[in-house]
Design a protein around this motif. Structure first.
Motif, PDB file in Angstrom:
ATOM      1  N   SER A 156      31.141  30.647  29.147  1.00  0.00           N
ATOM      2  CA  SER A 156      30.922  31.382  27.894  1.00  0.00           C
ATOM      3  C   SER A 156      29.741  30.822  27.112  1.00  0.00           C
ATOM      4  O   SER A 156      28.938  31.573  26.560  1.00  0.00           O
ATOM      5  CB  SER A 156      32.186  31.346  27.031  1.00  0.00           C
ATOM      6  OG  SER A 156      33.219  32.051  27.659  1.00  0.00           O
ATOM      7  N   LEU A 198      22.232  35.263  26.884  1.00  0.00           N
ATOM      8  CA  LEU A 198      22.203  36.673  26.505  1.00  0.00           C
ATOM      9  C   LEU A 198      22.315  36.926  25.005  1.00  0.00           C
ATOM     10  O   LEU A 198      22.175  38.060  24.562  1.00  0.00           O
ATOM     11  CB  LEU A 198      23.318  37.424  27.246  1.00  0.00           C
ATOM     12  CG  LEU A 198      23.249  37.358  28.777  1.00  0.00           C
ATOM     13  CD1 LEU A 198      24.466  38.001  29.402  1.00  0.00           C
ATOM     14  CD2 LEU A 198      21.969  37.996  29.285  1.00  0.00           C
ATOM     15  N   ALA A 228      32.831  38.422  31.072  1.00  0.00           N
ATOM     16  CA  ALA A 228      32.628  37.782  32.370  1.00  0.00           C
ATOM     17  C   ALA A 228      33.883  37.052  32.845  1.00  0.00           C
ATOM     18  O   ALA A 228      34.295  37.216  34.000  1.00  0.00           O
ATOM     19  CB  ALA A 228      31.451  36.811  32.303  1.00  0.00           C
ATOM     20  N   TYR A 283      29.645  38.589  25.950  1.00  0.00           N
ATOM     21  CA  TYR A 283      29.485  38.612  27.402  1.00  0.00           C
ATOM     22  C   TYR A 283      30.343  37.563  28.098  1.00  0.00           C
ATOM     23  O   TYR A 283      30.799  37.783  29.216  1.00  0.00           O
ATOM     24  CB  TYR A 283      28.014  38.405  27.779  1.00  0.00           C
ATOM     25  CG  TYR A 283      27.129  39.551  27.376  1.00  0.00           C
ATOM     26  CD1 TYR A 283      27.173  40.754  28.065  1.00  0.00           C
ATOM     27  CD2 TYR A 283      26.258  39.428  26.298  1.00  0.00           C
ATOM     28  CE1 TYR A 283      26.365  41.814  27.688  1.00  0.00           C
ATOM     29  CE2 TYR A 283      25.443  40.477  25.918  1.00  0.00           C
ATOM     30  CZ  TYR A 283      25.505  41.671  26.619  1.00  0.00           C
ATOM     31  OH  TYR A 283      24.702  42.717  26.246  1.00  0.00           O
ATOM     32  N   LEU A 297      26.476  31.865  28.900  1.00  0.00           N
ATOM     33  CA  LEU A 297      26.153  33.274  28.675  1.00  0.00           C
ATOM     34  C   LEU A 297      25.725  33.535  27.229  1.00  0.00           C
ATOM     35  O   LEU A 297      24.868  34.379  26.983  1.00  0.00           O
ATOM     36  CB  LEU A 297      27.333  34.157  29.060  1.00  0.00           C
ATOM     37  CG  LEU A 297      27.562  34.292  30.567  1.00  0.00           C
ATOM     38  CD1 LEU A 297      28.846  35.046  30.857  1.00  0.00           C
ATOM     39  CD2 LEU A 297      26.388  34.963  31.235  1.00  0.00           C
TER      40      LEU A 297
END
Length: 92
Positions: free
Chosen positions: A35, A42, A52, A48, A38
């Motif tokens: 986490s 991003l 994911a 996300y 990401l």
């Protein structure tokens, strides 16, 4: 002080508890790392990391359960540790 006497059934239950707990720790750490990565990669506009881990965790849970039920590659204790422990910590 009375002695604590554990029979074989108690030891099996404690062993399973230990494996689930260790697996949960590993899964939680993996979720935290994925986490965070990401989020950096991003940005914060969409969660996300949550998406994911839930997609990956759901796929892996289905795969592990299928393997555990339809083959002899995973015994009941390994399946418990991986599904309830690792993937439970990863997806929760």
């Amino acid at each position: 002080m009375p002695e604590l006497a554990l029979d074989d059934e108690d030891l099996v239950a404690l062993s399973r508890l230990l494996w689930v707990g260790l697996g949960g720790m590993a899964g939680s750490c993996a979720r935290y790392l994925l986490s965070g990565w990401l989020l950096k990669a991003l940005g914060p506009a969409f969660p996300y990391g949550t998406l994911a881990v839930n997609v990956i965790g759901s796929f892996l849970l289905g795969a592990l359960m299928w393997i555990g039920i339809h083959s002899t590659l995973l015994g009941p204790n390994a399946r418990l540790a991986l599904t309830t422990g690792v993937l439970g910590g990863f997806t929760t």
